[in-house]
Design a protein around this motif. Structure first.
Motif, PDB file in Angstrom:
ATOM      1  N   ALA A   1      45.866  20.013  34.008  1.00  8.46           N
ATOM      2  CA  ALA A   1      45.877  20.943  32.876  1.00  8.46           C
ATOM      3  C   ALA A   1      46.927  20.523  31.853  1.00  8.46           C
ATOM      4  O   ALA A   1      46.673  20.536  30.641  1.00  8.46           O
ATOM      5  N   ILE A   2      48.116  20.148  32.331  1.00  6.75           N
ATOM      6  CA  ILE A   2      49.180  19.685  31.434  1.00  6.75           C
ATOM      7  C   ILE A   2      48.705  18.473  30.637  1.00  6.75           C
ATOM      8  O   ILE A   2      48.867  18.403  29.413  1.00  6.75           O
ATOM      9  N   LYS A   3      48.110  17.523  31.331  1.00  9.85           N
ATOM     10  CA  LYS A   3      47.626  16.307  30.681  1.00  9.85           C
ATOM     11  C   LYS A   3      46.574  16.636  29.626  1.00  9.85           C
ATOM     12  O   LYS A   3      46.626  16.125  28.498  1.00  9.85           O
ATOM     13  N   ASN A   4      45.618  17.501  29.976  1.00  6.76           N
ATOM     14  CA  ASN A   4      44.553  17.860  29.040  1.00  6.76           C
ATOM     15  C   ASN A   4      45.102  18.500  27.770  1.00  6.76           C
ATOM     16  O   ASN A   4      44.659  18.198  26.660  1.00  6.76           O
ATOM     17  N   ILE A   5      46.066  19.400  27.945  1.00  8.16           N
ATOM     18  CA  ILE A   5      46.633  20.107  26.794  1.00  8.16           C
ATOM     19  C   ILE A   5      47.453  19.159  25.929  1.00  8.16           C
ATOM     20  O   ILE A   5      47.312  19.120  24.702  1.00  8.16           O
ATOM     21  N   ILE A   6      48.324  18.380  26.561  1.00  6.35           N
ATOM     22  CA  ILE A   6      49.201  17.472  25.817  1.00  6.35           C
ATOM     23  C   ILE A   6      48.395  16.470  25.002  1.00  6.35           C
ATOM     24  O   ILE A   6      48.702  16.202  23.832  1.00  6.35           O
ATOM     25  N   GLN A   7      47.356  15.916  25.596  1.00  2.00           N
ATOM     26  CA  GLN A   7      46.611  14.856  24.926  1.00  2.00           C
ATOM     27  C   GLN A   7      45.769  15.357  23.757  1.00  2.00           C
ATOM     28  O   GLN A   7      45.228  14.545  23.007  1.00  2.00           O
ATOM     29  N   LYS A   8      45.661  16.668  23.608  1.00  2.00           N
ATOM     30  CA  LYS A   8      44.966  17.228  22.446  1.00  2.00           C
ATOM     31  C   LYS A   8      45.910  17.890  21.452  1.00  2.00           C
ATOM     32  O   LYS A   8      45.534  18.153  20.312  1.00  2.00           O
TER      33      LYS A   8
END
Length: 219
Positions: free
Chosen positions: A124-131
């Motif tokens: 979830a952290i990765k998904n949010i950060i990358q957008k």
């Protein structure tokens, strides 16, 4: 109804939410209570509290969720936040400015979280950060995130800064550029590549100025 009476309604609501998550977190430490809590729908009640406007309520809800998750495969809270944040930069910003990222990081790093919850929180952290192109929401992660999360943060800065002059100025004045120079990345690593990309957005003398030990050289 007077202004004070109106405000008391909000105070009562906040106190009730605080007491609720505290009691759930306490009860979740006792294995004999888990089934009762789950049957009462506690997971769905805790999820919105992860986005509460009060940081202590967020943190306690995350703690309770982490404890419950050790006995439950329903980890939809972390999964759902990642799904929301990954759609567009606007979605990612909406999630990030609610202070959700630190909560997810706490879930990921908590020794009380199950392995499955940690995996979903990291994703979830990765998904949010990358957008997320709203960099002020990401900057605290430069200080708090472990290296395997930090690379995503640095990667996002390296993508946004070259195309946003205002963001570049803010990154200097906020101390972000100085912090980047303090990160010890492995030579040749993807993190080091991102740091190099960030530094290339600035004149060489500015990067040197914010590098560790530069003031000693001047003296």
């Amino acid at each position: 109804m007077s202004q004070r009476q109106v405000l008391q309604v909000f105070e009562l609501y906040q106190n009730a939410r605080t007491r609720f998550v505290q009691m759930v977190a306490e009860q979740a430490t006792k294995p004999q209570n888990i089934e009762t809590l789950q049957n009462a729908g506690i997971m769905s009640l805790l999820r919105p509290l992860l986005l509460d406007v009060v940081p202590t309520i967020q943190q306690t809800a995350a703690l309770a969720l982490g404890r419950l998750a050790n006995y439950n495969d329903d980890l939809a809270a972390a999964w759902a936040l990642g799904q929301v944040g990954r759609h567009t930069p606007e979605h990612a910003r909406a999630v990030a400015i609610t202070n959700t990222l630190p909560v997810l990081l706490a879930l990921y790093m908590s020794p009380e979280s199950s392995e499955d919850l940690q995996v979903k929180s990291k994703k979830a952290i990765k998904n949010i950060i990358q957008k997320c192109t709203y960099l002020p929401a990401l900057e605290p992660f430069l200080y708090d995130a472990p290296p395997n999360i930090l690379k995503y943060v640095a990667g996002q800065f390296s993508k946004v800064l070259p195309h946003d002059s205002k963001a570049r100025r803010l990154f200097v004045t906020s101390g972000g550029l100085k912090k980047i120079q303090e990160i010890k990345a492995e030579p040749g690593s993807i993190l080091q590549e991102y740091i190099n990309n960030i530094n290339s957005c600035y004149p060489e003398e500015i990067v040197r100025y914010y590098s560790p030990g530069y003031s000693d050289i001047l003296l």
